[in-house]
Design a protein around this motif. Structure first.
Motif, short mmCIF file in Angstrom:
data_model
loop_
_atom_site.label_atom_id
_atom_site.label_comp_id
_atom_site.label_asym_id
_atom_site.label_seq_id
_atom_site.Cartn_x
_atom_site.Cartn_y
_atom_site.Cartn_z
N GLN A 141 0.91 -1.32 -0.08
CA GLN A 141 0.00 0.03 0.11
C GLN A 141 0.88 1.31 0.02
O GLN A 141 1.82 1.27 0.78
N HIS A 142 0.54 2.29 -0.68
CA HIS A 142 0.89 3.58 -0.67
C HIS A 142 0.14 4.67 -0.56
O HIS A 142 -0.14 5.66 -1.57
N HIS A 158 3.32 -3.56 6.47
CA HIS A 158 2.04 -3.13 5.30
C HIS A 158 1.07 -4.01 5.46
O HIS A 158 -0.04 -3.78 4.61
N ALA A 159 1.11 -5.16 6.14
CA ALA A 159 0.05 -6.18 6.04
C ALA A 159 -1.35 -5.88 6.36
O ALA A 159 -2.27 -6.53 5.78
N ALA A 160 -1.64 -4.71 7.26
CA ALA A 160 -2.91 -4.60 7.67
C ALA A 160 -3.85 -3.75 6.44
O ALA A 160 -4.81 -3.68 6.44
N VAL A 183 1.57 -7.69 -0.64
CA VAL A 183 1.91 -8.92 -0.76
C VAL A 183 3.62 -8.91 -0.44
O VAL A 183 4.25 -8.34 -0.92
N SER A 184 3.81 -9.91 0.53
CA SER A 184 5.23 -10.06 0.83
C SER A 184 5.77 -11.54 0.76
O SER A 184 4.88 -12.56 0.71
N LEU A 190 4.90 -3.30 15.64
CA LEU A 190 3.35 -2.89 15.70
C LEU A 190 2.87 -2.96 14.23
O LEU A 190 1.92 -2.58 13.97
N GLY A 191 3.74 -2.39 13.18
CA GLY A 191 3.54 -2.30 11.85
C GLY A 191 3.26 -1.08 11.65
O GLY A 191 2.84 -0.03 12.59
#
Length: 258
Positions: free
Chosen positions: A47-48, A88-90, A95-96, A211-212
Motif C-alpha cells: 500500500q502507498h 504493511h500487511a494491515a 503481498v510479501s 506494531l507495523g
C-alpha cells in the motif's frame, strides 16, 4: 565506465518496467566492458495510500535503474516485484515474501549472472523494508564477489538537497514528497488525485517493526506528498544517476585489479 553525461550510444532503454534488450545487445555491450555490471531493481507490492499504486516501490526502483542504464554501459535486469512488506500487511493488496526468499532470489540471480560472464551486480532497492538486501551484499562481498546496494542514505540525501525536497528523509517515510515526485515525473498516469491533501507525519516510529505501519498512520501515508512535483522527481533521478558513478567505478576497479 562512462559518466552520467554520456548516454549509452545506440541503446533503446526501456520506457516501462521491463528492459527491451535482445541477446545481441547484451553481447555487444559486454564486448566493450570489463568487468560487466548488471543492475537489478528490487521493489515491493504494498500500500502507498489512496493515491499511489501498490507497485510504487517497483516503479521507483525501475525509474532509477532505467536512468542508470541510459547513462552507463550496464546490463539492465527486469525487477523483483515482491519483497518484504510485512509492516504493511494491515492494508488490502499488500503481498510479501520472506527475507529468506528474497535473499535466495537475489543470490541466485547474482550466481546466474556470473555464469554468463557478468561479474558485478548492483541492487537498486526501492523499498526501505528490504533490510535483508544489506546482508546479501555483505555476504557476497565477504566471498570475494562484486556486489553493491544502491542508493545509500547519503545518495538520497544528496538527491533531496539537489531537488529542493523540503521534507527530511526521516519525515518522508512513505508515499511522501520523494516517491510522489518521482512518479509525477516518471509515471504521472499512475498518480491519482488526493496527494495534495494527504500530508501526515509521524517521526517517532521506534516500534514500527513490532506494531507495523497501522500503529502510526490510518491512511498509509507518512510524509508530505502535497509538496511533490514532477520537476523535483526529475532532479531526484538526475542526482541519483550521478551518484551511481562512484559505485560503477568501485566495481569496475575491483574487477580490473583481479
Amino acid at each position: 565506465m562512462s559518466g552520467s553525461g554520456a548516454r549509452a550510444a545506440g541503446r533503446e532503454v526501456a520506457s516501462g518496467v521491463v528492459p527491451t534488450d535482445t541477446t545481441e545487445d547484451v553481447r555487444a555491450r559486454g564486448a566493450g566492458a570489463s568487468p560487466q555490471v548488471a543492475v537489478l531493481p528490487v521493489g515491493s507490492f504494498e500500500q502507498h495510500g489512496p493515491f499511489l499504486p501498490l507497485a510504487t516501490d517497483t516503479l521507483v526502483a525501475c525509474a532509477v535503474a532505467r536512468e542508470i542504464a541510459a547513462a552507463y554501459p550496464v546490463h539492465l535486469l527486469p525487477p523483483v516485484t515482491l519483497s518484504c512488506s510485512h509492516e504493511h500487511a494491515a492494508w488490502p493488496g499488500t503481498v510479501s515474501v520472506s527475507a529468506v526468499t528474497l535473499h535466495a532470489v537475489v543470490t541466485d540471480i547474482a550466481a546466474s549472472l556470473r555464469r554468463s560472464g557478468v561479474e558485478a551486480l548492483v541492487v537498486v532497492n526501492g523499498h526501505g523494508g528490504n533490510y535483508v538486501l544489506g546482508n546479501v551484499v555483505q555476504e557476497a562481498s565477504a566471498r570475494g564477489e562484486r556486489m553493491a546496494l544502491f542508493p545509500a542514505a547519503e545518495d538520497w540525501e544528496a538527491a533531496r538537497e539537489r531537488a529542493g525536497v523540503v521534507t527530511s528523509l526521516l519525515t518522508d517515510m512513505h508515499a511522501g514528497e520523494i516517491e510522489t515526485s518521482i512518479l509525477l515525473h516518471a509515471h504521472p498516469e499512475f498518480v491519482r488525485p488526493g496527494h495534495e491533501s494527504a500530508d501526515f507525519t509521524a517521526d517517532d516510529r521506534r516500534h514500527l517493526l513490532t506494531l507495523g505501519m497501522s500503529a502510526y498512520t490510518e491512511s498509509g501515508v507518512i510524509g508530505r506528498p502535497s509538496l511533490a512535483s514532477a520537476e523535483k522527481g526529475k532532479e531526484l533521478l538526475a542526482s541519483l544517476t550521478e551518484s551511481f558513478g562512484a559505485y560503477a567505478a568501485l566495481l569496475t576497479a575491483a574487477g580490473a585489479a583481479k
